[in-house]
Design an enzyme around this catalytic site. Sequence first.
Site, PDB file in Angstrom:
ATOM      1  N   ASP A  47       0.861  -1.189   0.000  1.00 33.70           N
ATOM      2  CA  ASP A  47       0.000   0.000   0.000  1.00 33.70           C
ATOM      3  C   ASP A  47       0.894   1.235   0.000  1.00 33.70           C
ATOM      4  O   ASP A  47       1.922   1.264   0.690  1.00 33.70           O
ATOM      5  CB  ASP A  47      -0.931   0.033   1.207  1.00 33.70           C
ATOM      6  CG  ASP A  47      -1.917   1.195   1.124  1.00 33.70           C
ATOM      7  OD1 ASP A  47      -2.943   1.044   0.445  1.00 33.70           O
ATOM      8  OD2 ASP A  47      -1.634   2.252   1.719  1.00 33.70           O
ATOM      9  N   HIS A  85      -5.641   5.036   6.036  1.00 36.97           N
ATOM     10  CA  HIS A  85      -4.839   5.825   5.093  1.00 36.97           C
ATOM     11  C   HIS A  85      -3.384   5.965   5.545  1.00 36.97           C
ATOM     12  O   HIS A  85      -2.711   6.906   5.124  1.00 36.97           O
ATOM     13  CB  HIS A  85      -5.455   7.208   4.846  1.00 36.97           C
ATOM     14  CG  HIS A  85      -6.791   7.154   4.175  1.00 36.97           C
ATOM     15  ND1 HIS A  85      -6.950   6.795   2.852  1.00 36.97           N
ATOM     16  CD2 HIS A  85      -8.038   7.395   4.650  1.00 36.97           C
ATOM     17  CE1 HIS A  85      -8.226   6.833   2.539  1.00 36.97           C
ATOM     18  NE2 HIS A  85      -8.909   7.185   3.610  1.00 36.97           N
TER      19      HIS A  85
END
Length: 598
Positions: free
Chosen positions: A34, A178
């Site tokens: 990610d 996030h």
Amino acid sequence: MSGSTPDALTHAPLQASFEDLGQPLSDVTFVVVDLETTGGPPSGAGITEIGAVKVRGGEVLGEFQTLVRPASPIPAFVQVLTGITNRMVAAAPTSEQVLPSFLEFAGFERGAVLVAHNAPYDTSFLKAACELTGRRWPKPRVVDTVVLARQLVDRDEAPDRKLGTLARLFGTATTPDHRALHDARATVDVLHALLARVGNRGVHTLEDLGAFAATVVNPARRAKKHLAVGLPSAPGVYQFRDGAGRVLYVGTSVDVHRRVRSYFTASETRPRMTEMVRAAATVVPVVCQTPLEARVRELRLIAEHAPPYNRRSKQPEKVTWLKLTAEAWPRLSLVRQVRDDTAAGAEYLGPFRSARTAELAMAALHDVHPLRQCTRRIPRAPKADGPGACVLAEIGRCGAPCLGLERGGQDPASYAEVVGAVRRALRTDAAATLEHGRNRLHTLASQQRYEEAAGARDRLEAFLTTADRAQRREPVARAPEIVAARRCEPTPGWPAGGWEVVLVRYGRLAGTCLTPRGADPMPHIAALQATGEVVAPPLPGRPGLLVEETDVLLGWLEQPGVRLVSVAEPEAFPWTCPVRGAGWARHHLQAAAVTSPA
């Protein structure tokens, strides 16, 4: 030996080799990745954090996490979203310093498989970082958990396939927030849950998993694959139509036949396209000479037919404009149509992509310029003790001019200066708007009011983006004729020629052609000018279609390598942009780092 007769050996089933069986999923090393970024394009080296988890057989083999110093500042709204500030990455290593250790950890060269949620996004940034730092991208096999989720998670289980939604559905041990490593850990749990489901469908090897992701096709879509038969393998526009001839969808491609065929395969995952294909009866192609012609034809067909399955460019007349009204005391207003009142003093900015964006732009101007915000007409010469006082009482919540007149603090001359400043911001000079906005952002950031800073930046960006586009578009839209050319490079699907020539009249594509390689282009250009579409000068109330088409032409004209052959009446219609216009202000806004304490 019993059972070892030649006949028995001949008819015994052959045992598959390990190569035929494929690589069991339990033996595959998955590297779940990610990235957090600045939000810009991949080419901008905007990675701010890398997180990765290496797993095999359900066990975690290792984790990788590092902040990355991007080449450009992190926008305020991204800082709010991720919690990663410019100060946090100030001392972090660059992509060039991080990539060697990350690639060594990942082991893609040794057969590890890259996994990501919406993998094209993460891989595009990693590829761009490799290219910028002169490294070879190892081209690993990729598994996208979004693609698997679309096939394995029903709509009644989850409304969408976002990572947060799937994390709640499967009860992941880590909640995505996030931050790169946290999101990678959550994606590991999502991957394992999806692999458990896919195992129930007979998928037990890496090869089976790739085939499953690529071949699951909606039966209703597969049944319509005959619609692609006979379509040209050439560039152009295609129209899906129903049995009554109604246009359902319009698209463009460098190879119409190949693109239409893709609608009947697993590569097309949009639910609305499945519905569209089910209703389609025919596909009508329109062959074009160049990509630019195809894009313009697509715009015109969408505007003409308003296809129900096209989301963009439909009903261009239903866009939003920001208007500075032609009144004694002008104000800003959101309108749907440009009227013939510019001669009376009205100014228009737009069109905006949405009414919300237009509202943000209007708020940005109100932040800087004290324009009235009431909606009722003010008398041309109101008096505090005359009829004007009654009007002011009726207005109630009103802007500075009304209250200023009542108290003697605002007069027509001073208000005219305010209006003049707004006109300059719309047309030529956005310096005051930029300065106020930048000061506001720094003040809010220093007070750690990051959400308010993000909102202020959104308002300023909404105004500057549309004003920049309008100021760059204006010279093209008002020019009676522009002839430009670009040398053609061999491109798959597009016939190679010497020059791609484009004829633009009043912001509209009047014609285009490809000249033969090695031939003198001037006779072809003269023929194009003689046979091109006759375009009348646009009226002040021109439709939104012309504006969007002009934007497409402007994008082509601004490409590297495009040469201007001729511009009609350059003295009367010069191709210039204001020195301190919205483009200048937007560049300085993006270059300014909005920092906050770590």
